[in-house]
Design a protein around this motif. Structure first.
Motif, mmCIF file in Angstrom:
data_model
loop_
_atom_site.group_PDB
_atom_site.id
_atom_site.type_symbol
_atom_site.label_atom_id
_atom_site.label_comp_id
_atom_site.label_asym_id
_atom_site.label_seq_id
_atom_site.Cartn_x
_atom_site.Cartn_y
_atom_site.Cartn_z
ATOM 1 N N ASN A 73 -13.949 15.448 47.939
ATOM 2 C CA ASN A 73 -13.639 14.028 48.049
ATOM 3 C C ASN A 73 -14.403 13.268 46.966
ATOM 4 O O ASN A 73 -15.631 13.301 46.927
ATOM 5 C CB ASN A 73 -14.037 13.505 49.439
ATOM 6 N N LYS A 74 -13.664 12.653 46.061
ATOM 7 C CA LYS A 74 -14.249 11.902 44.944
ATOM 8 C C LYS A 74 -15.156 12.785 44.095
ATOM 9 O O LYS A 74 -16.305 12.443 43.811
ATOM 10 C CB LYS A 74 -15.012 10.677 45.461
ATOM 11 N N VAL A 75 -14.598 13.916 43.675
ATOM 12 C CA VAL A 75 -15.353 14.871 42.868
ATOM 13 C C VAL A 75 -14.647 15.094 41.533
ATOM 14 O O VAL A 75 -13.435 15.274 41.476
ATOM 15 C CB VAL A 75 -15.513 16.223 43.596
ATOM 16 N N ASN A 76 -15.419 15.073 40.462
ATOM 17 C CA ASN A 76 -14.927 15.447 39.141
ATOM 18 C C ASN A 76 -15.237 16.928 38.944
ATOM 19 O O ASN A 76 -16.398 17.322 38.911
ATOM 20 C CB ASN A 76 -15.609 14.602 38.069
ATOM 21 N N ILE A 77 -14.195 17.743 38.831
ATOM 22 C CA ILE A 77 -14.358 19.197 38.787
ATOM 23 C C ILE A 77 -14.043 19.717 37.397
ATOM 24 O O ILE A 77 -12.948 19.486 36.862
ATOM 25 C CB ILE A 77 -13.438 19.888 39.803
ATOM 26 N N ALA A 78 -14.985 20.424 36.799
ATOM 27 C CA ALA A 78 -14.758 21.100 35.520
ATOM 28 C C ALA A 78 -14.811 22.597 35.780
ATOM 29 O O ALA A 78 -15.798 23.102 36.330
ATOM 30 C CB ALA A 78 -15.821 20.696 34.512
ATOM 31 N N ALA A 79 -13.749 23.304 35.423
ATOM 32 C CA ALA A 79 -13.665 24.725 35.758
ATOM 33 C C ALA A 79 -13.332 25.563 34.534
ATOM 34 O O ALA A 79 -12.535 25.155 33.689
ATOM 35 C CB ALA A 79 -12.602 24.946 36.832
ATOM 36 N N ILE A 127 -7.492 24.238 51.694
ATOM 37 C CA ILE A 127 -8.192 23.629 50.561
ATOM 38 C C ILE A 127 -7.630 22.219 50.418
ATOM 39 O O ILE A 127 -6.426 22.045 50.267
ATOM 40 C CB ILE A 127 -7.977 24.422 49.265
ATOM 41 N N THR A 128 -8.508 21.222 50.480
ATOM 42 C CA THR A 128 -8.072 19.825 50.458
ATOM 43 C C THR A 128 -8.822 19.061 49.388
ATOM 44 O O THR A 128 -10.048 19.176 49.274
ATOM 45 C CB THR A 128 -8.321 19.157 51.823
ATOM 46 N N LEU A 129 -8.088 18.279 48.605
ATOM 47 C CA LEU A 129 -8.690 17.479 47.538
ATOM 48 C C LEU A 129 -8.168 16.059 47.631
ATOM 49 O O LEU A 129 -6.967 15.844 47.761
ATOM 50 C CB LEU A 129 -8.372 18.068 46.174
ATOM 51 N N GLU A 130 -9.077 15.092 47.546
ATOM 52 C CA GLU A 130 -8.693 13.699 47.628
ATOM 53 C C GLU A 130 -9.517 12.880 46.629
ATOM 54 O O GLU A 130 -10.746 13.001 46.580
ATOM 55 C CB GLU A 130 -8.892 13.164 49.043
ATOM 56 N N ASN A 131 -8.813 12.092 45.835
ATOM 57 C CA ASN A 131 -9.467 11.232 44.831
ATOM 58 C C ASN A 131 -10.348 12.036 43.881
ATOM 59 O O ASN A 131 -11.493 11.675 43.598
ATOM 60 C CB ASN A 131 -10.301 10.149 45.533
ATOM 61 N N CYS A 132 -9.807 13.143 43.389
ATOM 62 C CA CYS A 132 -10.566 14.027 42.498
ATOM 63 C C CYS A 132 -9.958 14.058 41.094
ATOM 64 O O CYS A 132 -8.796 13.692 40.896
ATOM 65 C CB CYS A 132 -10.592 15.456 43.066
ATOM 66 N N THR A 133 -10.753 14.507 40.140
ATOM 67 C CA THR A 133 -10.290 14.732 38.773
ATOM 68 C C THR A 133 -10.647 16.156 38.381
ATOM 69 O O THR A 133 -11.753 16.622 38.662
ATOM 70 C CB THR A 133 -10.959 13.762 37.787
ATOM 71 N N PHE A 134 -9.707 16.869 37.768
ATOM 72 C CA PHE A 134 -9.924 18.247 37.330
ATOM 73 C C PHE A 134 -9.893 18.287 35.809
ATOM 74 O O PHE A 134 -9.006 17.700 35.194
ATOM 75 C CB PHE A 134 -8.841 19.187 37.871
ATOM 76 N N GLN A 135 -10.831 18.977 35.241
ATOM 77 C CA GLN A 135 -10.873 19.144 33.791
ATOM 78 C C GLN A 135 -10.808 20.625 33.469
ATOM 79 O O GLN A 135 -11.621 21.407 33.953
ATOM 80 C CB GLN A 135 -12.154 18.538 33.221
ATOM 81 N N GLN A 179 -4.348 14.942 47.064
ATOM 82 C CA GLN A 179 -3.953 13.545 47.203
ATOM 83 C C GLN A 179 -4.729 12.674 46.216
ATOM 84 O O GLN A 179 -5.937 12.839 46.044
ATOM 85 C CB GLN A 179 -4.215 13.043 48.625
ATOM 86 N N SER A 180 -4.022 11.765 45.571
ATOM 87 C CA SER A 180 -4.633 10.752 44.694
ATOM 88 C C SER A 180 -5.598 11.368 43.691
ATOM 89 O O SER A 180 -6.719 10.875 43.499
ATOM 90 C CB SER A 180 -5.363 9.699 45.547
ATOM 91 N N SER A 181 -5.183 12.472 43.066
ATOM 92 C CA SER A 181 -6.049 13.195 42.138
ATOM 93 C C SER A 181 -5.374 13.341 40.779
ATOM 94 O O SER A 181 -4.163 13.137 40.643
ATOM 95 C CB SER A 181 -6.411 14.571 42.709
ATOM 96 N N LYS A 182 -6.162 13.735 39.789
ATOM 97 C CA LYS A 182 -5.663 13.790 38.412
ATOM 98 C C LYS A 182 -6.157 15.047 37.718
ATOM 99 O O LYS A 182 -7.312 15.442 37.856
ATOM 100 C CB LYS A 182 -6.146 12.547 37.657
ATOM 101 N N LEU A 183 -5.267 15.685 36.971
ATOM 102 C CA LEU A 183 -5.593 16.862 36.180
ATOM 103 C C LEU A 183 -5.642 16.482 34.708
ATOM 104 O O LEU A 183 -4.676 15.956 34.167
ATOM 105 C CB LEU A 183 -4.546 17.962 36.401
ATOM 106 N N GLU A 184 -6.780 16.733 34.078
ATOM 107 C CA GLU A 184 -6.933 16.458 32.655
ATOM 108 C C GLU A 184 -7.061 17.773 31.906
ATOM 109 O O GLU A 184 -7.922 18.589 32.210
ATOM 110 C CB GLU A 184 -8.171 15.598 32.401
ATOM 111 N N THR A 185 -6.177 17.991 30.930
ATOM 112 C CA THR A 185 -6.203 19.220 30.136
ATOM 113 C C THR A 185 -6.210 18.838 28.654
ATOM 114 O O THR A 185 -6.131 17.673 28.302
ATOM 115 C CB THR A 185 -4.987 20.102 30.428
ATOM 116 N N SER A 186 -6.283 19.850 27.824
ATOM 117 C CA SER A 186 -6.219 19.579 26.378
ATOM 118 C C SER A 186 -4.830 19.165 25.945
ATOM 119 O O SER A 186 -4.639 18.681 24.837
ATOM 120 C CB SER A 186 -6.639 20.854 25.627
ATOM 121 N N ARG A 187 -3.840 19.324 26.864
ATOM 122 C CA ARG A 187 -2.471 19.009 26.477
ATOM 123 C C ARG A 187 -1.910 17.766 27.167
ATOM 124 O O ARG A 187 -1.088 17.063 26.602
ATOM 125 C CB ARG A 187 -1.573 20.203 26.824
#
Length: 226
Positions: free
Chosen positions: A153-159, A173-181, A213-221
């Motif tokens: 919840n409200k986590v910026n995840i870099a993997a 597995i539940t994600l809410e208001n998160c950003t993935f890099q 829910q309400s999350s965003k994936l950020e990639t190089s593309r």
């Protein structure tokens, strides 16, 4: 202060025998969190007596961790289930969650670099909230038991590769208001994929689920919202 102690006795043995009585009593904290304490008695003959150490963990209290050493002591030695980070640090020791654990990142970054995944055991749960999580291994988190739960919840995840996976039944597995890099060539949110290659989340168990829910994936593309 421990150097002042003459002996270690039970409170019941302090009875004023031979004209010696208690003139002062105070609680001494034996760790930085006040989890383990003992009572120090000052006697009328200027000697000191102590009770045996007592350990008590408050289930609704968040205990602060400023280092990997703090984190390991709290989780492994004391079995603390709620932890709040007070600065960034790297955890290189394997984390195995049995029971329910909440980690409040508190706007800090926890970097997990152990070779094995963080594991969430059967009928257990792990929640990350309010900060950043950097996963440096091949599989960041394994929901390794049936009926286990992993939440962000409200986590910026870099993997580096897979954020989380479960091969077990009735897991979630539940994600809410998160950003993935991620900088993978083909990032995928996948449930029951035929192949887990390139997947950020792998969910293969029967009746297991992935909810975003309400999350965003950020990639190089691209940037993909879900």
């Amino acid at each position: 202060m421990s150097s002042l102690f003459k002996t270690d006795v039970k409170v019941s043995s302090i009875d004023g025998t031979n004209g010696v009585s208690v003139v002062d009593a105070r609680v001494i904290e034996l760790d930085k969190w006040g989890i383990t304490t003992q009572i120090l008695f000052t006697m009328s003959d200027n000697s000191y007596l102590t009770t045996a150490p007592q350990t008590q963990v408050l289930n609704d209290h968040y205990y602060e961790a400023s280092s990997m050493s703090d984190f390991i002591t709290l989780t492994q030695s004391y079995g603390v289930s709620k932890i709040k980070l007070i600065n960034d640090f790297t955890l290189s020791s394997v984390l195995e969650v049995t029971g329910d654990m909440v980690i409040d990142l508190n706007r800090n970054t926890l970097t997990y670099s152990a070779s094995n995944a963080i594991t969430v055991a059967e009928n257990s749960s792990l929640t990350f909230k309010n900060g950043s999580l950097a996963l440096k291994n091949e599989t960041g988190i394994s929901v390794a038991g049936a009926n286990a739960e992993l939440s962000f919840n409200k986590v910026n995840i870099a993997a580096s590769a897979v954020v989380a996976e479960t091969l077990e039944d009735n897991a979630s597995i539940t994600l809410e208001n998160c950003t993935f890099q991620t900088y993978q060539a083909s990032p995928i949110f996948a449930s029951n994929p035929s192949s887990s290659i390139g997947s950020l989340f792998v969910v293969k168990g029967t009746n297991s689920s992935l909810a975003i829910q309400s999350s965003k994936l950020e990639t190089s593309r691209a940037i993909i919202s879900a």
